[in-house]
Design an enzyme around this catalytic site. Structure first.
Site, PDB file in Angstrom:
ATOM      1  N   ASP A 297      40.589  73.145  42.566  1.00  0.00           N
ATOM      2  CA  ASP A 297      40.445  73.810  43.864  1.00  0.00           C
ATOM      3  C   ASP A 297      39.006  74.320  44.014  1.00  0.00           C
ATOM      4  O   ASP A 297      38.531  75.081  43.171  1.00  0.00           O
ATOM      5  CB  ASP A 297      41.448  74.959  43.946  1.00  0.00           C
ATOM      6  CG  ASP A 297      41.326  75.790  45.214  1.00  0.00           C
ATOM      7  OD1 ASP A 297      40.621  75.367  46.154  1.00  0.00           O
ATOM      8  OD2 ASP A 297      41.962  76.861  45.263  1.00  0.00           O
TER       9      ASP A 297
ATOM     10  N   HIS B 191      44.110  73.320  46.603  1.00  0.00           N
ATOM     11  CA  HIS B 191      44.032  74.676  47.137  1.00  0.00           C
ATOM     12  C   HIS B 191      45.391  75.202  47.579  1.00  0.00           C
ATOM     13  O   HIS B 191      45.703  76.378  47.381  1.00  0.00           O
ATOM     14  CB  HIS B 191      43.038  74.731  48.299  1.00  0.00           C
ATOM     15  CG  HIS B 191      42.819  76.108  48.841  1.00  0.00           C
ATOM     16  ND1 HIS B 191      42.438  77.181  48.049  1.00  0.00           N
ATOM     17  CD2 HIS B 191      42.931  76.619  50.101  1.00  0.00           C
ATOM     18  CE1 HIS B 191      42.326  78.265  48.787  1.00  0.00           C
ATOM     19  NE2 HIS B 191      42.630  77.957  50.039  1.00  0.00           N
TER      20      HIS B 191
ATOM     21  N   SER C 295      44.169  82.407  49.556  1.00  0.00           N
ATOM     22  CA  SER C 295      42.931  81.968  50.195  1.00  0.00           C
ATOM     23  C   SER C 295      42.230  83.155  50.886  1.00  0.00           C
ATOM     24  O   SER C 295      41.953  84.172  50.235  1.00  0.00           O
ATOM     25  CB  SER C 295      43.237  80.833  51.176  1.00  0.00           C
ATOM     26  OG  SER C 295      42.072  80.194  51.616  1.00  0.00           O
TER      27      SER C 295
END
Length: 311
Positions: free
Chosen positions: A239, A293, A183
């Site tokens: 995602d 995610h 991320s």
């Protein structure tokens, strides 16, 4: 997923319609090459251990420095912690370790912590700004621009991180540096890998494998990463994070995407070119799934829940 949802809400509010599409009219081109099917066994050597190191970065700095972070630490075996930095808030954590399995120095960056809103503030500074050529001297005059928030996050720890890597290389005799993150940590890791590539001796192999990577810069930045670092990044199903910031604002992914098609962990594709429309670039926020995610990525799920002090 509170902070991630806030992130997407802020993006949608700020950008309105453009973010919901695939940026028609963007000056950056999407690749259209046909993806190649990959088996799980094809990815283990490139992504499994980086994913395990990236998972550790979500645990508390105390548990990492003592290497007592439960399953995330024990899964990696006999690893030696060397250094950490950041405050797990406005300055996300990074740590440096020595991996004896291949005598490498590992740098792992913490991802966006969903329970800490300070972390997300790094993500929502959406503007493109010039890359700091003082840290990347070979990029002067190339028109490279990067995400403002990601560069600010990288700059906060770059000097201490470089010093720690150099000391680790000297103390261990390692000839490899492996950089990873998930991320926000993935976005900062791309800058770290490029920075280290230009800073360490050319004989040192610098590799980069990251997860859930958002777009981090313009076309020139993507081209620079392709030509110098060689990004390997994994995206997961629907995602939404890999499709922001949008290409309509001038952002572009580098090459090197591996896309997971479903929860089975048996169906992956190698996506040729930059921002391949047959992979995550073809997703829409209207059909996104924020739970994708955090994973799984080769059986690894990111976040603090797997840590002994998890939340």
């Amino acid at each position: 997923m509170f902070a991630l949802l806030n992130f997407l809400a802020l993006l949608s509010s700020a950008l309105s319609a453009p973010i919901l599409g695939l940026s028609p009219g963007s000056e950056n081109a999407a690749a259209t090459g046909t993806p190649t099917a990959l088996a799980l066994s094809d990815l283990q050597s490139s992504f499994k251990r980086p994913a395990q190191f990236a998972r550790v970065a979500f645990c508390s700095s105390v548990s990492i420095s003592n290497w007592t972070c439960g399953e995330p630490c024990t899964a990696l075996g006999n690893v030696t912690f060397l250094q950490s930095g950041g405050d797990q808030g406005l300055i996300p954590l990074y740590y440096i370790a020595h991996d004896p399995t291949d005598n490498s120095i590992v740098v792992a960056h913490e991802g966006t912590v969903t329970s800490n809103i300070l972390s997300i503030l790094n993500d929502v500074k959406l503007g493109l700004v010039d890359l700091n050529v003082t840290r990347f001297p070979s990029t002067a005059g190339k028109g490279i621009q990067v995400h403002s928030g990601f560069q600010q996050t990288f700059e906060r720890t770059a000097d201490g991180l470089l010093a720690g890597v150099m000391k680790g290389l000297s103390d261990t005799g390692a000839k490899k540096v492996a950089v990873t993150g998930h991320s926000l940590g993935a976005a900062v890791a791309t800058m770290t890998a490029a920075f280290l590539k230009q800073s360490v001796d050319p004989s040192i192999d610098v590799s980069l494998a990251v997860f859930g990577l958002p777009r981090g810069g313009n076309q020139a930045w993507a081209d620079f990463l392709d030509s110098t670092v060689g990004v390997k990044y994994m995206t997961n199903q629907q995602d939404p994070v890999p499709i922001v910031p949008p290409r309509s604002l001038g952002f572009q992914h580098p090459s090197g995407e591996i896309h997971s098609l479903d929860q089975s962990q048996n169906n992956f594709t190698s996506c040729p070119g930059q921002d391949n429309e047959h992979c995550s670039t073809g997703n829409s926020l209207l059909q996104s799934n924020t739970t994708n995610h955090d994973g799984p990525y080769l059986g690894i799920t990111f976040g603090r829940k797997s840590c002994p002090d998890g939340q």
